[in-house]
Design a protein around this motif. Structure first.
Motif, PDB file in Angstrom:
ATOM      1  N   ASN A 170       0.805  -1.220   0.000  1.00  0.00           N
ATOM      2  CA  ASN A 170       0.000   0.000   0.000  1.00  0.00           C
ATOM      3  C   ASN A 170       0.840   1.274   0.000  1.00  0.00           C
ATOM      4  O   ASN A 170       0.306   2.356  -0.216  1.00  0.00           O
ATOM      5  CB  ASN A 170      -0.955   0.030   1.196  1.00  0.00           C
ATOM      6  N   ASN A 171       2.133   1.154   0.280  1.00  0.00           N
ATOM      7  CA  ASN A 171       3.016   2.322   0.304  1.00  0.00           C
ATOM      8  C   ASN A 171       3.769   2.525  -1.009  1.00  0.00           C
ATOM      9  O   ASN A 171       4.518   3.489  -1.151  1.00  0.00           O
ATOM     10  CB  ASN A 171       4.030   2.217   1.433  1.00  0.00           C
ATOM     11  N   ILE A 172       3.594   1.615  -1.961  1.00  0.00           N
ATOM     12  CA  ILE A 172       4.304   1.730  -3.229  1.00  0.00           C
ATOM     13  C   ILE A 172       3.662   2.823  -4.074  1.00  0.00           C
ATOM     14  O   ILE A 172       2.478   2.771  -4.368  1.00  0.00           O
ATOM     15  CB  ILE A 172       4.298   0.392  -3.996  1.00  0.00           C
ATOM     16  N   SER A 173       4.485   3.803  -4.467  1.00  0.00           N
ATOM     17  CA  SER A 173       3.979   4.841  -5.371  1.00  0.00           C
ATOM     18  C   SER A 173       4.461   4.596  -6.789  1.00  0.00           C
ATOM     19  O   SER A 173       3.830   5.030  -7.746  1.00  0.00           O
ATOM     20  CB  SER A 173       4.402   6.233  -4.897  1.00  0.00           C
ATOM     21  N   GLY A 174       5.580   3.896  -6.933  1.00  0.00           N
ATOM     22  CA  GLY A 174       6.111   3.559  -8.243  1.00  0.00           C
ATOM     23  C   GLY A 174       6.820   2.222  -8.203  1.00  0.00           C
ATOM     24  O   GLY A 174       7.389   1.835  -7.180  1.00  0.00           O
ATOM     25  N   PHE A 175       6.770   1.495  -9.328  1.00  0.00           N
ATOM     26  CA  PHE A 175       7.371   0.161  -9.401  1.00  0.00           C
ATOM     27  C   PHE A 175       7.873  -0.021 -10.826  1.00  0.00           C
ATOM     28  O   PHE A 175       7.077  -0.122 -11.759  1.00  0.00           O
ATOM     29  CB  PHE A 175       6.294  -0.881  -9.054  1.00  0.00           C
ATOM     30  N   ASP A 176       9.193  -0.014 -10.989  1.00  0.00           N
ATOM     31  CA  ASP A 176       9.787  -0.214 -12.312  1.00  0.00           C
ATOM     32  C   ASP A 176       9.801  -1.699 -12.629  1.00  0.00           C
ATOM     33  O   ASP A 176      10.560  -2.461 -12.032  1.00  0.00           O
ATOM     34  CB  ASP A 176      11.215   0.326 -12.365  1.00  0.00           C
ATOM     35  N   LEU A 177       8.969  -2.104 -13.578  1.00  0.00           N
ATOM     36  CA  LEU A 177       8.871  -3.518 -13.953  1.00  0.00           C
ATOM     37  C   LEU A 177      10.072  -3.941 -14.784  1.00  0.00           C
ATOM     38  O   LEU A 177      10.830  -4.826 -14.410  1.00  0.00           O
ATOM     39  CB  LEU A 177       7.595  -3.750 -14.765  1.00  0.00           C
ATOM     40  N   VAL A 178      10.189  -3.346 -15.940  1.00  0.00           N
ATOM     41  CA  VAL A 178      11.293  -3.630 -16.858  1.00  0.00           C
ATOM     42  C   VAL A 178      11.728  -2.281 -17.418  1.00  0.00           C
ATOM     43  O   VAL A 178      10.958  -1.630 -18.112  1.00  0.00           O
ATOM     44  CB  VAL A 178      10.847  -4.546 -18.027  1.00  0.00           C
ATOM     45  N   THR A 179      12.930  -1.862 -17.077  1.00  0.00           N
ATOM     46  CA  THR A 179      13.462  -0.609 -17.602  1.00  0.00           C
ATOM     47  C   THR A 179      14.875  -0.854 -18.109  1.00  0.00           C
ATOM     48  O   THR A 179      15.469  -1.899 -17.823  1.00  0.00           O
ATOM     49  CB  THR A 179      13.502   0.493 -16.525  1.00  0.00           C
ATOM     50  N   GLN A 180      15.410   0.102 -18.814  1.00  0.00           N
ATOM     51  CA  GLN A 180      16.788  -0.044 -19.275  1.00  0.00           C
ATOM     52  C   GLN A 180      17.714  -0.279 -18.086  1.00  0.00           C
ATOM     53  O   GLN A 180      18.565  -1.165 -18.122  1.00  0.00           O
ATOM     54  CB  GLN A 180      17.231   1.206 -20.048  1.00  0.00           C
ATOM     55  N   LYS A 181      17.534   0.494 -17.021  1.00  0.00           N
ATOM     56  CA  LYS A 181      18.396   0.384 -15.841  1.00  0.00           C
ATOM     57  C   LYS A 181      18.303  -0.995 -15.197  1.00  0.00           C
ATOM     58  O   LYS A 181      19.320  -1.637 -14.934  1.00  0.00           O
ATOM     59  CB  LYS A 181      18.028   1.459 -14.826  1.00  0.00           C
ATOM     60  N   THR A 182      17.064  -1.465 -14.943  1.00  0.00           N
ATOM     61  CA  THR A 182      16.927  -2.756 -14.273  1.00  0.00           C
ATOM     62  C   THR A 182      17.373  -3.904 -15.174  1.00  0.00           C
ATOM     63  O   THR A 182      17.991  -4.864 -14.716  1.00  0.00           O
ATOM     64  CB  THR A 182      15.487  -2.991 -13.772  1.00  0.00           C
ATOM     65  N   TYR A 183      17.073  -3.801 -16.463  1.00  0.00           N
ATOM     66  CA  TYR A 183      17.471  -4.850 -17.402  1.00  0.00           C
ATOM     67  C   TYR A 183      18.995  -4.958 -17.499  1.00  0.00           C
ATOM     68  O   TYR A 183      19.552  -6.056 -17.419  1.00  0.00           O
ATOM     69  CB  TYR A 183      16.887  -4.578 -18.782  1.00  0.00           C
ATOM     70  N   LEU A 184      19.664  -3.835 -17.674  1.00  0.00           N
ATOM     71  CA  LEU A 184      21.125  -3.861 -17.817  1.00  0.00           C
ATOM     72  C   LEU A 184      21.793  -4.357 -16.538  1.00  0.00           C
ATOM     73  O   LEU A 184      22.746  -5.143 -16.594  1.00  0.00           O
ATOM     74  CB  LEU A 184      21.647  -2.482 -18.214  1.00  0.00           C
ATOM     75  N   TYR A 185      21.284  -3.935 -15.382  1.00  0.00           N
ATOM     76  CA  TYR A 185      21.863  -4.411 -14.126  1.00  0.00           C
ATOM     77  C   TYR A 185      21.598  -5.901 -13.945  1.00  0.00           C
ATOM     78  O   TYR A 185      22.472  -6.639 -13.485  1.00  0.00           O
ATOM     79  CB  TYR A 185      21.320  -3.599 -12.936  1.00  0.00           C
TER      80      TYR A 185
END
Length: 192
Positions: A170-185
Motif C-alpha cells: 500500500n506504500n508503493i507509489s512507483g514500481f519499475d517492472l522492466v526498464t533499461q536500468k533494471t534490465y542492464l543491471y
C-alpha cells in the motif's frame, strides 16, 4: 495542457504522449510516456528516455500522480524523436517490450510474484522513503514484500544501512517492472 484527474482514463490505450508528474519526487521531475494499462490503484506507463527511445514499463499509483500534461511543445518534439527512432528500428534496442509482455499484469500481486519467481531486479518508489529502492524480491505476501538491496548497494557503492527492506504494497507509489536500468543491471548480475 494539464488533464483533469477525471479525464486520465481517457488516455488509456491511446497513442498519446504524456508528462507524468509524481507527488513523491521533486515537483519539476516528470516521466514521459504512454498510459497502457490500469490495474486496481495503478496505471502502467510505457516510458520514454530523454533521447526518445523506450526506457521501460513502470507502474505508478494513481494517488501518487500529482498531474498529467499532454499536447504541448515538449511532447510534440518527443513525438518526432520517437517516430524517427521507430522508423530506424532503434526505439527498443533492448527488446524490453518482449520482456514486459511476459509479465502477468492482472494485479500488483501477480506482478510481484512474477518478479519474485524470475529473480528480477526491480526499483520501487515508496511513499515513506526518501530514495528509490533497487534490488530483488526475496519474499512477499498480500500486504508486503522484502527487497534485498545488498548486491545493488555494493555494486553502486551506495552507503545504505538498510540492505534488506520491507515495503508495504500500500506504500508503493512507483514500481519499475522492466526498464533499461533494471534490465542492464540484471544482465550484469547474471555475468558476475
Amino acid at each position: 495542457m494539464k488533464l483533469k484527474r477525471k479525464d486520465w482514463d481517457s488516455c488509456l490505450h491511446k497513442n498519446v504522449l504524456l508528462e507524468i508528474y509524481l507527488k513523491s519526487r521533486n515537483s519539476s521531475f516528470f516521466s514521459l510516456g504512454y498510459m497502457i494499462a490500469k490495474i486496481g490503484k495503478f496505471y502502467i506507463f510505457k516510458t520514454i528516455t530523454e533521447y526518445g527511445d523506450l526506457d521501460g514499463y513502470v507502474l505508478y499509483r494513481k494517488y501518487g500522480i500529482e498531474k498529467i500534461k499532454t499536447a504541448d511543445n515538449y511532447t510534440k518534439v518527443f513525438n518526432n524523436y520517437i517516430n524517427l527512432l521507430q522508423n530506424d528500428n532503434h526505439f527498443d534496442n533492448l527488446d524490453l517490450e518482449n520482456l514486459y509482455n511476459k509479465i502477468p499484469i492482472g494485479s500488483i500481486n501477480s506482478i510481484v510474484r512474477y518478479c519474485y519467481d524470475h529473480n528480477l531486479v526491480v526499483t520501487i518508489d515508496d511513499f515513506y522513503c526518501d530514495c528509490l529502492l533497487t534490488g530483488t524480491i526475496k519474499s512477499f505476501n498480500r500486504q508486503e514484500l522484502v527487497l534485498d538491496q545488498e548486491e545493488y548497494c555494493k555494486d553502486y557503492d551506495v552507503n545504505n544501512d538498510e540492505k534488506i527492506v520491507t515495503v508495504k504494497l500500500n506504500n508503493i507509489s512507483g514500481f519499475d517492472l522492466v526498464t533499461q536500468k533494471t534490465y542492464l543491471y540484471q544482465q550484469y548480475l547474471r555475468q558476475k
